[in-house]
Design an enzyme around this catalytic site. Sequence first.
Site, PDB file in Angstrom:
ATOM      1  N   ASP A 249       0.791  -1.143   0.173  1.00  0.00           N
ATOM      2  CA  ASP A 249       0.073  -0.070   0.089  1.00  0.00           C
ATOM      3  C   ASP A 249       0.884   1.398  -0.080  1.00  0.00           C
ATOM      4  OD1 ASP A 249      -2.231   1.724  -0.007  1.00  0.00           O
ATOM      5  OD2 ASP A 249      -3.241   0.566   1.395  1.00  0.00           O
TER       6      ASP A 249
HETATM    7  C1  BGC Z   1      -5.008   3.163   0.104  1.00  0.00           C
HETATM    8  C2  BGC Z   1      -5.393   2.201  -1.149  1.00  0.00           C
HETATM    9  C3  BGC Z   1      -5.177   2.894  -2.374  1.00  0.00           C
HETATM   10  C4  BGC Z   1      -3.979   3.595  -2.347  1.00  0.00           C
HETATM   11  C5  BGC Z   1      -3.474   4.195  -3.854  1.00  0.00           C
HETATM   12  C6  BGC Z   1      -3.648   3.961  -0.336  1.00  0.00           C
HETATM   13  O1  BGC Z   1      -3.769   5.322   0.847  1.00  0.00           O
HETATM   14  O2  BGC Z   1      -4.947   2.771   1.341  1.00  0.00           O
HETATM   15  O3  BGC Z   1      -6.455   1.481  -1.023  1.00  0.00           O
HETATM   16  O4  BGC Z   1      -5.389   1.735  -3.367  1.00  0.00           O
HETATM   17  O5  BGC Z   1      -3.663   4.432  -1.393  1.00  0.00           O
HETATM   18  O6  BGC Z   1      -4.002   5.088  -4.081  1.00  0.00           O
END
Ligand code: BGC
Length: 781
Positions: free
Chosen positions: A298
């Site tokens: 993530d």
């Molecule tokens: C979130 C994810 C997301 C990623 C990319 C993160 O902050 O937890 O769910 O896919 O950002 O935008």
Amino acid sequence: MSQRNSTIYWVLIVLLVWQGLGGTNLPAQNAASALSDPRIEERVDALLKQMTLEEKVGQLIQRTAFGGVTGPQAASSPMGEAAAKGEVGSLFNLIDPAAINSVQKAAVENSRLHIPVIFGLDVIHGFRTGFPVPLAMSATWDPALVEGASRVAAEEASAAGVRWTFSPMVDIARDARWGRIVEGAGEDPFLGSALARAYVHGYQGERLSDSDSIAACVKHYVGYGAAEGGRDYNTVDMSERTLRQVYLPPFHAAVDAGAVTLMSAFNPLNGVPTTANHFTLTEILRDEWKFRGFVVSDYTAVHELIQHGIARDAATAARRALLAGVDMDMVDGDYQSLVQQVRSGLVREAAVDEAVRRILRVKLALGLFDRPYVAAGFSPAGAPIYRGATIKPEYLETARKAAEESLVLLKNDAGAGGSPVLPIHADVKTIALIGPLAESAPDMLGPWAGAATSPKDVVTLRAALTERTGQNGIKLLYASGTDIWGTSDAGFAEAVSAARQADLVVMALGEDAVSSGEAGSRAHLGLPGNQEQLLEAVSATGKPVVVVLFSGRPLTLVAGVPHMAALLEAWFPGVQAGPALVRTLFGDVSPSGKLTVTFPRAVGQEPLYYNALNTGRPAEGADLSHRPGFGEDRWHSRYIDEYNAGLFPFGYGLSYTKFTYSAPELSIKKLSARALNEGRGSPLRVSAEVKNTGSRAGEEIVQLYIREQGTSVARPVRELKGFQRTSLQPGETKRAEFSLGRNELKFWNVDMKDIVEPARVTVCVGASSAEGACAEFEITD
Ligand code: BGC
């Protein structure tokens, strides 16, 4: 676009389409088998042999393009230059097809080995067409509809050059405080698994290599939804049994359905951050489930291992994540240190090779090597499809149907004439529309709205109601009354005055989009601001009040509900919010959604979910009519100041018609555990008759629950093991059929084996987790 540019563009498109039709060397195949294709493996081997260590590590790096990379000149941006050097394996947050083609050209034509970039994006509930938020989609209990909506999203996203979405989020969420409950399918692993499969099939299509298929990314692996106190990113501690029984199944279902990528989560799990968790990322995912795709971290989660306290520097963070099983590093760039770490012997090059292999496999399976460019970034009218272009009418239709199926009618009291207040009666001549969400277009799209969605496409409740009342000769009055988080009662008088002049009041209340979603946890779950006071003031006029509730989560409504004649949970319904709501309010369609999350009475009940264990002193049987003091009825698992049950249970939702259920009938009364565990013996069939006893057509979601007793570990008081959405004409009866076999009856037993055990099983078929007639059968040795 000038004449000359337009000609060049069409030549390019023709070339690309031609390439798309004939240029691929790989046969048509589904995603799971594509990742095992020996021809893909040969191409990966050949590439790996030629790659420098820097080029290998480059594949493991994902960068965000946020705003900085646009247009056909994108190749000369730092991102484009990095792509030309083979230093970036993936880019996300880029939705401009011209920029995508430009960066891709740098990677494919200028880099030494011509390896394409994979472009990703959070396409969570629609790309251009804004669908209801995922929690709303789950309330449809309609996997085919979810698959259809994901297909639309895939077609639109791929047309802009995005071939990878960070969806579905399949985190089980049992705590309404957690803002990200809005992004998933609610509290149940059985429903969550069915919908996880539907999302994957929708995104990845029939063949991953088709140009309108996009790779799914199942997230957040794993346990993220169990954050302590419902506070985002917080600690998660749970038994391996709960992990395997409740939180892992939707991930497993998605992997079995062919999902080619996963995203690790932010949270620690039993002390080990999920981004450095070898047990979940390698032992379970790769060794047990045989997953052959890749895992991306993530956002900056690799670097956050330092904050977690398990790495003292970026290099250690990178090493720990890679060796645990995270193949691609999102945003923070810590994986760049792997070049040095391989050279100094801290990391074996084979570990890097394995991560590169998994990423290249997915790029090959997507057909990116053979068709790296986006061909259809423009609509037939020549407008970029990602912004401004009209949404296809059939996509809007799917969005409206999805919104309609997701609405959950939670209350519908009898009005003055004795019949329920909804659908709106023909004798209603004046309606007062009140509330801060009646015309808030951006909020209708909810959190994580698609990058190319636009509030301009949203039809609000006010707009749709204005149109409908105009057609019906009904007078419509409007007053917002207050703001979503307002504290001033300055607008109350106008709202009350509108209510006084009306035969019926429709109140649009609830949360704004930013009150849920990532980092959108709440400690208080009531209506925001002074909306409850507004509701009380309006209902004091004595006029029937229909509340349309917009929210990304269950709210605590105990004090508010007595002031509502009807309550329709609308979640965040997307671009077609208004038409879906108006058609439902006027009875063109009957509400048919059911809750996939329990609505609590009080925040103190959270986490609250229907499929809980019984305890040795269940509240069942206790006198719950009064506040127990010392003595009688105190010694139960209960609160002294609140009921155990929520306000509205999982699976609950009313219709404009009535359904009755017969007792379930079982095909046999005994099953053998051994036969089931050995894969022999036929499953038990359960059926029940469902009758529409009302005077309107309607759709009912028939639910089957089981309870197993006499097992080696305690089992939940009820567990969903089957559901069916069925449509019934007035007076019509249908038989709902289910089957209970090994998959439905097995569980992680005392020896941590996933098997069927001898048990007495109660099986109930009904309209919610708190209803239904039951029968029993026996699982023998
Ligand atoms: C979130 C994810 C997301 C990623 C990319 C993160 O902050 O937890 O769910 O896919 O950002 O935008």
